[in-house]
Structures are given as structure tokens and as C-alpha cells.
Design a protein around this motif. Structure first.
Motif, PDB file in Angstrom:
ATOM      1  N   ARG A  18      41.275  23.004  23.281  1.00 32.75           N
ATOM      2  CA  ARG A  18      42.717  23.299  23.214  1.00 32.75           C
ATOM      3  C   ARG A  18      43.065  24.005  21.912  1.00 32.75           C
ATOM      4  NH1 ARG A  18      45.758  19.774  26.701  1.00 32.75           N
ATOM      5  NH2 ARG A  18      47.529  19.869  25.284  1.00 32.75           N
ATOM      6  N   THR A  19      42.390  23.594  20.830  1.00 31.55           N
ATOM      7  CA  THR A  19      42.682  24.191  19.530  1.00 31.55           C
ATOM      8  C   THR A  19      42.322  25.678  19.541  1.00 31.55           C
ATOM      9  OG1 THR A  19      41.953  22.080  18.626  1.00 31.55           O
ATOM     10  CG2 THR A  19      42.379  23.867  17.056  1.00 31.55           C
ATOM     11  N   VAL A  20      41.130  25.998  20.023  1.00 34.49           N
ATOM     12  CA  VAL A  20      40.704  27.403  20.040  1.00 34.49           C
ATOM     13  C   VAL A  20      41.563  28.197  21.019  1.00 34.49           C
ATOM     14  CG1 VAL A  20      38.788  28.983  20.433  1.00 34.49           C
ATOM     15  CG2 VAL A  20      38.367  26.769  19.346  1.00 34.49           C
ATOM     16  N   LEU A  21      41.893  27.595  22.170  1.00 31.52           N
ATOM     17  CA  LEU A  21      42.773  28.278  23.134  1.00 31.52           C
ATOM     18  C   LEU A  21      44.099  28.631  22.471  1.00 31.52           C
ATOM     19  CD1 LEU A  21      43.534  29.260  25.977  1.00 31.52           C
ATOM     20  CD2 LEU A  21      44.161  26.903  26.560  1.00 31.52           C
ATOM     21  N   GLY A  22      44.679  27.668  21.768  1.00 30.74           N
ATOM     22  CA  GLY A  22      45.949  27.912  21.079  1.00 30.74           C
ATOM     23  C   GLY A  22      45.827  29.039  20.060  1.00 30.74           C
ATOM     24  N   ARG A  23      44.724  29.021  19.303  1.00 33.47           N
ATOM     25  CA  ARG A  23      44.537  30.081  18.297  1.00 33.47           C
ATOM     26  C   ARG A  23      44.278  31.436  18.958  1.00 33.47           C
ATOM     27  NH1 ARG A  23      40.490  28.280  13.615  1.00 33.47           N
ATOM     28  NH2 ARG A  23      40.978  30.419  12.973  1.00 33.47           N
ATOM     29  N   ALA A  24      43.560  31.427  20.067  1.00 28.06           N
ATOM     30  CA  ALA A  24      43.297  32.695  20.777  1.00 28.06           C
ATOM     31  C   ALA A  24      44.611  33.285  21.295  1.00 28.06           C
ATOM     32  CB  ALA A  24      42.316  32.464  21.926  1.00 28.06           C
ATOM     33  N   ARG A  28      53.426  17.058  36.734  1.00 30.07           N
ATOM     34  CA  ARG A  28      52.905  15.692  36.720  1.00 30.07           C
ATOM     35  C   ARG A  28      52.263  15.341  38.059  1.00 30.07           C
ATOM     36  NH1 ARG A  28      55.908  10.312  34.324  1.00 30.07           N
ATOM     37  NH2 ARG A  28      54.301   8.851  34.992  1.00 30.07           N
ATOM     38  N   TYR A  29      52.931  15.756  39.153  1.00 29.27           N
ATOM     39  CA  TYR A  29      52.347  15.543  40.486  1.00 29.27           C
ATOM     40  C   TYR A  29      50.968  16.198  40.582  1.00 29.27           C
ATOM     41  CZ  TYR A  29      51.391  16.477  45.392  1.00 29.27           C
ATOM     42  OH  TYR A  29      50.768  16.589  46.612  1.00 29.27           O
ATOM     43  N   LEU A  30      50.857  17.418  40.086  1.00 35.69           N
ATOM     44  CA  LEU A  30      49.584  18.152  40.192  1.00 35.69           C
ATOM     45  C   LEU A  30      48.483  17.485  39.366  1.00 35.69           C
ATOM     46  CD1 LEU A  30      50.763  21.884  40.067  1.00 35.69           C
ATOM     47  CD2 LEU A  30      49.977  20.571  42.042  1.00 35.69           C
ATOM     48  N   VAL A  31      48.856  17.021  38.175  1.00 35.80           N
ATOM     49  CA  VAL A  31      47.874  16.403  37.284  1.00 35.80           C
ATOM     50  C   VAL A  31      47.483  15.008  37.787  1.00 35.80           C
ATOM     51  CG1 VAL A  31      47.560  15.444  34.959  1.00 35.80           C
ATOM     52  CG2 VAL A  31      48.565  17.738  35.249  1.00 35.80           C
ATOM     53  N   GLU A  32      48.501  14.207  38.113  1.00 34.26           N
ATOM     54  CA  GLU A  32      48.234  12.812  38.482  1.00 34.26           C
ATOM     55  C   GLU A  32      47.663  12.659  39.879  1.00 34.26           C
ATOM     56  OE1 GLU A  32      50.819   9.444  36.256  1.00 34.26           O
ATOM     57  OE2 GLU A  32      51.847  10.450  37.902  1.00 34.26           O
ATOM     58  N   HIS A  33      48.219  13.421  40.831  1.00 33.74           N
ATOM     59  CA  HIS A  33      47.857  13.180  42.220  1.00 33.74           C
ATOM     60  C   HIS A  33      46.890  14.211  42.789  1.00 33.74           C
ATOM     61  CE1 HIS A  33      50.721   9.905  42.586  1.00 33.74           C
ATOM     62  NE2 HIS A  33      51.563  10.652  41.892  1.00 33.74           N
ATOM     63  N   LEU A  57      46.500  22.055  34.290  1.00 33.05           N
ATOM     64  CA  LEU A  57      47.677  22.929  34.386  1.00 33.05           C
ATOM     65  C   LEU A  57      48.033  23.570  33.054  1.00 33.05           C
ATOM     66  CD1 LEU A  57      50.431  23.762  35.888  1.00 33.05           C
ATOM     67  CD2 LEU A  57      51.346  21.653  34.902  1.00 33.05           C
ATOM     68  N   ALA A  58      48.374  24.859  33.080  1.00 32.76           N
ATOM     69  CA  ALA A  58      48.945  25.504  31.897  1.00 32.76           C
ATOM     70  C   ALA A  58      50.351  25.985  32.224  1.00 32.76           C
ATOM     71  CB  ALA A  58      48.077  26.680  31.461  1.00 32.76           C
ATOM     72  N   ALA A  99      52.170  15.523  26.454  1.00 27.73           N
ATOM     73  CA  ALA A  99      51.302  14.474  25.915  1.00 27.73           C
ATOM     74  C   ALA A  99      49.997  14.333  26.701  1.00 27.73           C
ATOM     75  CB  ALA A  99      52.055  13.144  25.946  1.00 27.73           C
ATOM     76  N   HIS A 100      49.880  15.024  27.839  1.00 22.86           N
ATOM     77  CA  HIS A 100      48.708  14.805  28.688  1.00 22.86           C
ATOM     78  C   HIS A 100      47.601  15.827  28.413  1.00 22.86           C
ATOM     79  CE1 HIS A 100      46.226  13.943  32.163  1.00 22.86           C
ATOM     80  NE2 HIS A 100      46.936  12.846  32.330  1.00 22.86           N
ATOM     81  N   PRO A 101      46.356  15.354  28.294  1.00 24.24           N
ATOM     82  CA  PRO A 101      45.252  16.277  27.968  1.00 24.24           C
ATOM     83  C   PRO A 101      44.973  17.312  29.064  1.00 24.24           C
ATOM     84  CG  PRO A 101      44.432  14.040  28.406  1.00 24.24           C
ATOM     85  CD  PRO A 101      45.926  13.951  28.324  1.00 24.24           C
ATOM     86  N   ALA A 102      45.380  17.060  30.327  1.00 23.24           N
ATOM     87  CA  ALA A 102      45.100  18.033  31.387  1.00 23.24           C
ATOM     88  C   ALA A 102      46.182  19.106  31.491  1.00 23.24           C
ATOM     89  CB  ALA A 102      44.950  17.318  32.727  1.00 23.24           C
ATOM     90  N   ALA A 103      47.187  19.029  30.618  1.00 21.46           N
ATOM     91  CA  ALA A 103      48.253  20.036  30.663  1.00 21.46           C
ATOM     92  C   ALA A 103      48.345  20.755  29.326  1.00 21.46           C
ATOM     93  CB  ALA A 103      49.581  19.372  30.999  1.00 21.46           C
ATOM     94  N   PHE A 104      48.563  22.042  29.387  1.00 22.43           N
ATOM     95  CA  PHE A 104      48.654  22.856  28.174  1.00 22.43           C
ATOM     96  C   PHE A 104      49.963  23.627  28.250  1.00 22.43           C
ATOM     97  CE2 PHE A 104      48.008  26.848  25.911  1.00 22.43           C
ATOM     98  CZ  PHE A 104      47.472  26.429  24.711  1.00 22.43           C
TER      99      PHE A 104
END
Lengths: 337, 337
Positions: free
Chosen positions: A21-27, A78-83, A88-89, A116-121
Motif C-alpha cells: 500500500r505504501t509503494v502504491l500510494g507513492r507511485a 463494504r459488501y464487496l469486501v466482507e461478502h 477494492l480501490a 480502516a480495512h486492509p482490502a480497501a484502498f
């Protein structure tokens, strides 16, 4: 704290592909930069990750302020990540983001669960700049997010001005959010946007609002039949959701997935993406040519006078164009047969 | 027969201003010419007549083939000439006019009454050429017709492709013709065109078709309320006409005149014309810059390969644009802040 280490193109590409995530953000910061050195490095990074892009579903989401866009994105995301186990970005195109006033707020607090969720950016709109600049940065950020393994990309925009056309030109599916019975909000919508949408979604279909939302759904369904059908050949459904109750979200996603399956089978999906790529190429060229022309000192000196004469009807636009083009030592205006 | 005498710019201007149909026809042929010498002379003529332009009502009329466009124009035009004492010019924008297939026929036999009447002047679409070239010729023909004393100018187009946007950009009022209950015709319509129209008109509201036409009117009226309102601030009425019976024509014209009066009072009319002039200026410049770029030999040699790589997702559009622009010795692609 030490300043972040300067990364090479290979470092960036490896970090993005590893899902950092850090490198993605910097890119993304790199593709947003207007410094020529950064832009050259950004192109190298993009070229390196390009073979790993293209596999996500790209969904544009628009609607005027007040329609509940953040809440909708938070709930659907949230539906996409949880269920559905998706990564997701969420990106945004909002050329007004530096000016406030109807803009998409940059802070992540409006989508606290996703933030706050690691699967969402979540990445706010690049601040300031022309729509062309914002659009380029967002398109390239989208590619980086795909390379980082996101299966679904939301590109959010406000329902006014030219930013819809821009977002429509970078997504597979375009969703328009509406409120039931809110005639006033239509005032703010860009004309033609209804016909650009692959689906309409009436938000806040809850509490006392439900009967109105159902009526609005029927009205829009009837109305859309009177308008030219979408080039996708797919239906243009009208959906109801309540982000508060969490209803309708599975239905929205089922529509998006059914659309993707059907258009992938018909070939329209791939064809739309190819057209988008070629349009982006030709728009980049046109923007560069015009930027150079209008930056010419002689053109800049003469332009206000000529524009005034044209607006006042004292000079034909064609004669004015010929005069300005001659100043820039540039192209002859001619009608090509 | 002797060949027509070569006219000077002053001859052309004097003839057009005196209302000579022969000179008007020849002046339009001049603005349609792609020869540089003719274009220079045409600009002189336009500049000379420019102070005598701008007083007409410019009305765009569109609809897919089969909607009865010629019959409608013949009937409405006849009403204006016979009952309202108007001098009318009918122009057309149809980039496909050389190719047949959905095109506007060039012959005058489809509007026999107008073709034979001295107060009406009919000119088919300039044949062939790019949409940009056809658009320029038609805009300039429109100015010449105004200088020749026509009070009303119809600009006709087919309801498909980009020609609507072009015609919308040169008229004060844009009228979309539709058939009642003909779902198939909607397939051919460009999406977004409904929302471009200042009024809809259901044609052939006669014989057994009347009940269907009345139902369609109600349906469209309801539907339009669900869509963003026009920037003119004016209503977007749905009208019924029968060219065969001659009904509804006075109503159509009353709507056009009420629109003109209201928008002239609000200032929108003048503002729209000014914007159109400036758009035409900037489009002329953009077209000239792009025409020169794509005519460059080095660009032409490389373009197909680059386009293929972009469409296949092997090269980013931005990198491709940078490469092509470097070839033409041209502008740097850069994101301007």
C-alpha cells in the motif's frame, strides 16, 4: 523521521505488484506529479506494470452532492469486501477539489469502514489542475491499483460539468445515483448524463422515503424506454438502495456482474476498452497541441482582442482562427476534402 | 452559354446584400470550395457582409430517416412563407451526403413547394468532406443567407452520429422530430440528443395514428420532467403535427417565437450565440492543429503500430502520445498545473 528513500522504477513496480500500500500510494503521487523528471519515471513504472493491468471491473459512480455518494460507496464497498472477498480501490475525479463547493472531500473520514480495512484502498482526487491533468493522473492511478491486485475499482465523480464524460471514458460500467422525488437535484445534473448511465440507482430508499422511491423507479423505468437504448445492448435498470439498512447492494452488484458477463460474451466490453484507450491517445495529443498553441507569446498577446471581436460578431471565427494560427507560425486552417 | 463572369469580393457582397439568389448561390459555392484562393476570397466576402448578419432565427431540425423530415420542413416552411410573410432558407449538414444510406437527399424535389417559391432558398448539404469542413461551409452559408435577408434559417440534419452536436452548435433552437410508438427509430438516434432538444415534435399525428401520438406526447412530457432541465430555463414542450393535414404548425412556430422572446429577455439567447462563436473559433484552431499533426509523414508512418500497441494494452496512451509528439518535433505532453 527519515525522508522516504528514493525508489527506482523497478522498486516502484516490484512494490506495486507485491501489493504494498505504501509503494502504491507513492507511485500514485508520482503519476500525479507535474515535474518532468517524475513524469518520465512514472511512465517507466507504468510500462513495467502494464502487463499486469486490465483484469479489474472499473465502475464509475456519479451523482450530485446530497445524493449520499460517500455513504453508498462505503456500503457497497463494504459488501464487496466482507461478502464477496473483493479487493477494492476507490479513486475520484474532481477538478474542483481544491476549490471546495460541491467537491468530493479528500479526507477518508467520509468512508471510515473502508478507510480502516486492509482490502480497501482509498485515494482522493488529485488536487487542482486542469480536468485533463486530473483525468490522466486518475487513469494511471487506476492502472497502478489493478497492478496492485485490486479486483474492483470505483471511480467517483460529482454529477456536474465535464468530469462525467471523462470518468465515463475510463470505466466499464457507469452508475448514476439519484434521490427520489428531488426535482431540485436535477437542476445540478449535467444534461445527457442519464443516457450515459448503464444503470440508475435511487438512494435513501428507506424510512418514510420508500413509497416515493418505488414510484420514482417505475417512472424512470418508463421514461428510459422512450430514449435511445444503450450501445451496450444491455438493459438500463433502475435500482433501489438503502445504505443505512444495507438493502439493494447485492442487487446493484449482481447488475454490474451480469453486465460484465454479457458484454464480455458479446465483445462489447473489450471493444469499449479499446476505444477508450484510443480516445485517450488522441485526446492526449490534442491537449498537448492546444497547450503549446495557447502558450505561444504572440497568440497570448493577440487572443483577447480577437476573442472579443468574434464574440461581438465583428470577425468570423474562421478568419480569427486563421489569423491566430499564422501568428504561431502554425498550421494553415484549411478545409480538407 | 458563356461561363459566369468572375466576381470580386465587392461584387459578391453587393449581390448577396441585394438579395440576388444567383449571387447567393455562387457565394455559397465559394465558401464550400477547398481551393485556397477561393477560401481567401470567401473570407473577404464574409467579412464584408458580417455587419448585416445575425438577425434571423436559426432553427435546427433533426430526426432519423423515416420520421418525415422533408415533409415537415416543407409544411412548416410553407406556413412561414404563406401565413407569416417570412423569407426562409433551408440548409443541411450531412457528412454522409456523398455516400447515400440515411443521408439527406440533395435534390429539391423533396420540398417542391418551397423549391418553387421565391421567398424560400434551399441548399443541400455540401457534399463529402469531413464533418468539420461541412460544418464550416454550412455556418458560413448561414451568414450569407442572413445577409441576403432571410428571417428564418432551418438547418436540417440526420438524427445520428456527431452531426447533431455540430448543428446544435450553430442554431438558436433545436427541434427533434419523433414518430409515435416507433421503438425501432430510437435505435438509430444518438444518445443524449433528447436532452439537447429545445422541443420534441411528434410527426404524422394523423389518420389512425392520432391516439398513439397523443399517448406518446403524455409519455414524453412525463419523462422529460425526470431529466435535468434545459440551461435555457425554458420549458421543453412536446408537440404534435400532421404535415398532411397542416395541423400543429402554428403551434410549433409559436413555441419557437416564445422561446426566442423569453431568452432574448433573459439574455440567454445572446449568450448562447456568443458561446457558439467562441466554440467555433477554438474548434477551428484545434482542427487545424490536429490536421497538421496527423498529416506529418513521420507521424503517419508510426501511427498504425502505436495505435495497435495502445489498443492491445501494450503501451499506455500517454507514452504513445509522447512518442508521436516527439516525432512531429512537436509539443511536449505535459500535465499543466
Amino acid at each position: 523521521m527519515l525522508p522516504p528513500k528514493r525508489l527506482s522504477a523497478a522498486d516502484y513496480a516490484a512494490g506495486v505488484l507485491a501489493g504494498s500500500r505504501t509503494v502504491l500510494g507513492r507511485a500514485i503521487t508520482l503519476v500525479e506529479s507535474t515535474l518532468p523528471a517524475d513524469q518520465a519515471l512514472a511512465e517507466e513504472v507504468l510500462q513495467a506494470v502494464l502487463p499486469h493491468t486490465g483484469h479489474s471491473l472499473r465502475v464509475g459512480i456519479t451523482g450530485v452532492p446530497g445524493v449520499g455518494k460517500s455513504t453508498f460507496i462505503e456500503a457497497l464497498g463494504r459488501y464487496l469486501v466482507e461478502h464477496r472477498g473483493k479487493k477494492l480501490a476507490v479513486l475520484a475525479v474532481d477538478p474542483s477539489s481544491q476549490r471546495g463547493g460541491g467537491s468530493i472531500l479528500g479526507d477518508k473520514t467520509r468512508m471510515p469502514w473502508l478507510a480502516a480495512h486492509p482490502a480497501a484502498f482509498i485515494r482522493p482526487s488529485p488536487a487542482g489542475g486542469s480536468l485533463g491533468g486530473v483525468a490522466r493522473a486518475t487513469r494511471e492511478a487506476l492502472l497502478l491499483c489493478e497492478a496492485a491486485g485490486h479486483d474492483v475499482i470505483f471511480v467517483e465523480t460529482v454529477g456536474v460539468g465535464q468530469s462525467e464524460t471523462t470518468v465515463h471514458g475510463m470505466v466499464d460500467f457507469f452508475l448514476l445515483l439519484l434521490l427520489a422525488g428531488a426535482g431540485d437535484e436535477l437542476q445540478g445534473l449535467k444534461r445527457g448524463i442519464m443516457e450515459m448511465a448503464d444503470a440508475l440507482c435511487i438512494t435513501k430508499a428507506d424510512e418514510g422515503n420508500e413509497p416515493a422511491a418505488r414510484r420514482a423507479r417505475i417512472d424512470y423505468q418508463s421514461a428510459l424506454h422512450l430514449f435511445p437504448p444503450p450501445p451496450s445492448g444491455q438493459p438500463q435498470p433502475v435500482l433501489l438502495t438503502s445504505a443505512v439498512r444495507g438493502t439493494g447492494l447485492a442487487e446493484v452488484w449482481a447488475v454490474v456482474e451480469a453486465y460484465a458477463t454479457a458484454t464480455q460474451q458479446s465483445g462489447y466490453f473489450q471493444q469499449r476498452r479499446q476505444q477508450q484507450q484510443l480516445q485517450w491517445l488522441h485526446q492526449s495529443i490534442a491537449q498537448a497541441l492546444e497547450a503549446r498553441f495557447y502558450a505561444d507569446a504572440a497568440v497570448q498577446a493577440r487572443l483577447p482582442t480577437v476573442q472579443q471581436a468574434v464574440a461581438a460578431g465583428r470577425l468570423t471565427p474562421f478568419a480569427a482562427a486563421t489569423e491566430l494560427l499564422a501568428l504561431s507560425g502554425g498550421a494553415r486552417v484549411t478545409t480538407t476534402p
